[in-house]
Scaffold this motif. Structure first.
Motif, PDB file in Angstrom:
ATOM      1  N   LYS A  19       0.687  -1.255   0.120  1.00 29.17           N
ATOM      2  CA  LYS A  19      -0.071   0.153  -0.006  1.00 29.17           C
ATOM      3  C   LYS A  19       0.840   1.202  -0.083  1.00 29.17           C
ATOM      4  CE  LYS A  19      -3.881  -2.203   2.575  1.00 29.17           C
ATOM      5  NZ  LYS A  19      -4.862  -2.078   3.656  1.00 29.17           N
ATOM      6  N   SER A  20       0.756   1.876  -0.920  1.00 30.01           N
ATOM      7  CA  SER A  20       1.502   3.228  -1.193  1.00 30.01           C
ATOM      8  C   SER A  20       1.196   4.166   0.131  1.00 30.01           C
ATOM      9  CB  SER A  20       1.572   3.884  -2.492  1.00 30.01           C
ATOM     10  OG  SER A  20       0.186   4.049  -2.750  1.00 30.01           O
ATOM     11  N   PRO A  21       1.784   4.994   0.643  1.00 27.65           N
ATOM     12  CA  PRO A  21       1.428   5.973   1.637  1.00 27.65           C
ATOM     13  C   PRO A  21       0.736   7.094   0.822  1.00 27.65           C
ATOM     14  CG  PRO A  21       3.803   6.051   1.079  1.00 27.65           C
ATOM     15  CD  PRO A  21       3.185   4.978   0.531  1.00 27.65           C
ATOM     16  N   LYS A  22      -0.033   7.585   1.768  1.00 28.25           N
ATOM     17  CA  LYS A  22      -0.937   8.786   1.251  1.00 28.25           C
ATOM     18  C   LYS A  22       0.058  10.040   0.879  1.00 28.25           C
ATOM     19  CE  LYS A  22      -4.744  11.883   2.588  1.00 28.25           C
ATOM     20  NZ  LYS A  22      -5.524  12.460   3.749  1.00 28.25           N
ATOM     21  N   ARG A  23       0.081  10.456  -0.135  1.00 24.92           N
ATOM     22  CA  ARG A  23       0.941  11.742  -0.459  1.00 24.92           C
ATOM     23  C   ARG A  23       0.695  12.717   0.330  1.00 24.92           C
ATOM     24  NH1 ARG A  23       4.205   8.737  -2.499  1.00 24.92           N
ATOM     25  NH2 ARG A  23       5.481  10.761  -2.935  1.00 24.92           N
ATOM     26  N   MET A  24       1.734  13.497   0.813  1.00 29.62           N
ATOM     27  CA  MET A  24       1.670  14.796   1.614  1.00 29.62           C
ATOM     28  C   MET A  24       2.181  15.914   0.728  1.00 29.62           C
ATOM     29  SD  MET A  24       3.450  13.280   4.925  1.00 29.62           S
ATOM     30  CE  MET A  24       2.844  11.619   5.508  1.00 29.62           C
TER      31      MET A  24
ATOM     32  N   GLU B  14      -7.818  21.575   3.569  1.00 31.28           N
ATOM     33  CA  GLU B  14      -9.197  21.106   3.293  1.00 31.28           C
ATOM     34  C   GLU B  14     -10.122  22.002   2.862  1.00 31.28           C
ATOM     35  OE1 GLU B  14      -8.977  21.444   7.803  1.00 31.28           O
ATOM     36  OE2 GLU B  14      -7.707  20.483   6.170  1.00 31.28           O
TER      37      GLU B  14
ATOM     38  N   ASP C  51       5.391  17.612  -3.434  1.00 36.86           N
ATOM     39  CA  ASP C  51       5.256  16.292  -2.784  1.00 36.86           C
ATOM     40  C   ASP C  51       6.397  16.465  -1.795  1.00 36.86           C
ATOM     41  OD1 ASP C  51       4.664  13.847  -2.077  1.00 36.86           O
ATOM     42  OD2 ASP C  51       4.378  13.123  -3.950  1.00 36.86           O
TER      43      ASP C  51
ATOM     44  N   THR D 123       6.418  13.907   0.582  1.00 39.22           N
ATOM     45  CA  THR D 123       6.047  12.521   1.285  1.00 39.22           C
ATOM     46  C   THR D 123       7.373  11.869   1.746  1.00 39.22           C
ATOM     47  OG1 THR D 123       3.863  12.364  -0.082  1.00 39.22           O
ATOM     48  CG2 THR D 123       4.720  10.266   1.283  1.00 39.22           C
TER      49      THR D 123
END
Length: 262
Positions: free
Chosen positions: A66-71, A119, A143, A145
């Motif tokens: 599972k690729s981490p959520k991009r920050m 958000e 990015d 991440t």
């Protein structure tokens, strides 16, 4: 006869482990090299050619990573126009506060530095666009991440090293041994503060997007205007025209124009 004290051997071993951990951090994020798979294939082929029974294969399906959520860190520059600059600046600041943001600084010339929760960034920009004239925006994203995850790993390793050094400090018997361990503790503590500060900065940049708004004076074209008498102005207007005719008649009684042939 072993001349190296027991404490010094333990300290040297700990320093070597710290070096190994730091080196492993550089490779933790890398993918597995394809050369290792080729060596395994060559080894299996050699086993078959030599008559040795192949190693049993395990029936296992590859796990889906599972690729981490991009920050992402967002930076926005907005240009717009308004008839009056200062009231528009106040309006924009109140709008930002309604979406959970705030103003870092602003000037009477119309430049505003804002922080908006990520958000709420999209809806904030959409609302600002609806309430503005000649609106334009420039959005850039970065990015972070990998940088964030790498900093987390370095911080975790530094914290583990500090715990081990504190345990060794308890067993120090001489002043020299104590000073050596404390010197290493200071270095590790500085590293921990540096990684914690970087994580705090990245977290803040991810959660709060930077928005710069430039408010410019709106250009109003000059409109040529014409005037005409109002309802009460017509009597005076016609009286003025009548007096003009009377004036011409009076002048005619005293002065007449006679054509002269040349």
């Amino acid at each position: 006869m072993n001349t190296i004290p027991r404490f010094s051997r333990k300290f040297l071993l700990l320093s070597f482990l710290f070096f190994i951990i730091q080196c492993s951090n550089m490779n933790r994020m890398e993918r597995e090299s394809p050369v290792s798979q080729n060596m395994a294939d060559d080894y299996e082929e050699a086993r078959k050619s030599s008559g040795v029974s192949p190693a049993p294969k395990l029936d296992s399906k590859p796990q889906e990573s599972k690729s981490p959520k991009r920050m992402m860190v967002y930076t926005v520059v907005v240009n717009l126009q308004s008839k009056e600059i200062e009231p528009k600046v106040t309006e924009i600041i109140k709008l930002a506060e309604s979406f959970g943001g705030y103003a870092l600084q602003y000037s009477s010339q119309g430049t505003i530095q804002l922080k908006i929760p990520q958000e709420n960034l999209k809806i904030f920009l959409q609302t600002l666009k609806k309430e503005s004239h000649n609106y334009s925006e420039d959005v850039s994203a970065k990015d972070v991440t990998e940088d964030y995850l790498d900093t987390e790993i370095r911080l975790e390793n530094a914290q583990k090293m500090r715990t081990r050094l504190l345990e060794i400090l308890k067993t120090a018997k001489t002043l020299e041994e104590t000073l050596k361990v404390e010197a290493e503790l200071n270095k590790v503590s500085e590293s921990i503060e540096r990684w914690e500060g970087k994580l705090k900065y990245l977290s803040s940049a991810i959660q709060l997007s930077s928005v710069t708004v430039h408010v410019r004076q709106k250009w109003e074209p000059i409109v040529q205007k014409e005037y005409k008498p109002g309802p009460l102005g017509y009597p005076i207007y016609y009286l003025y025209l009548g007096l003009g005719k009377v004036k011409d008649g009076i002048i005619w009684l005293f002065v007449q124009e006679i054509p002269k042939e040349t």
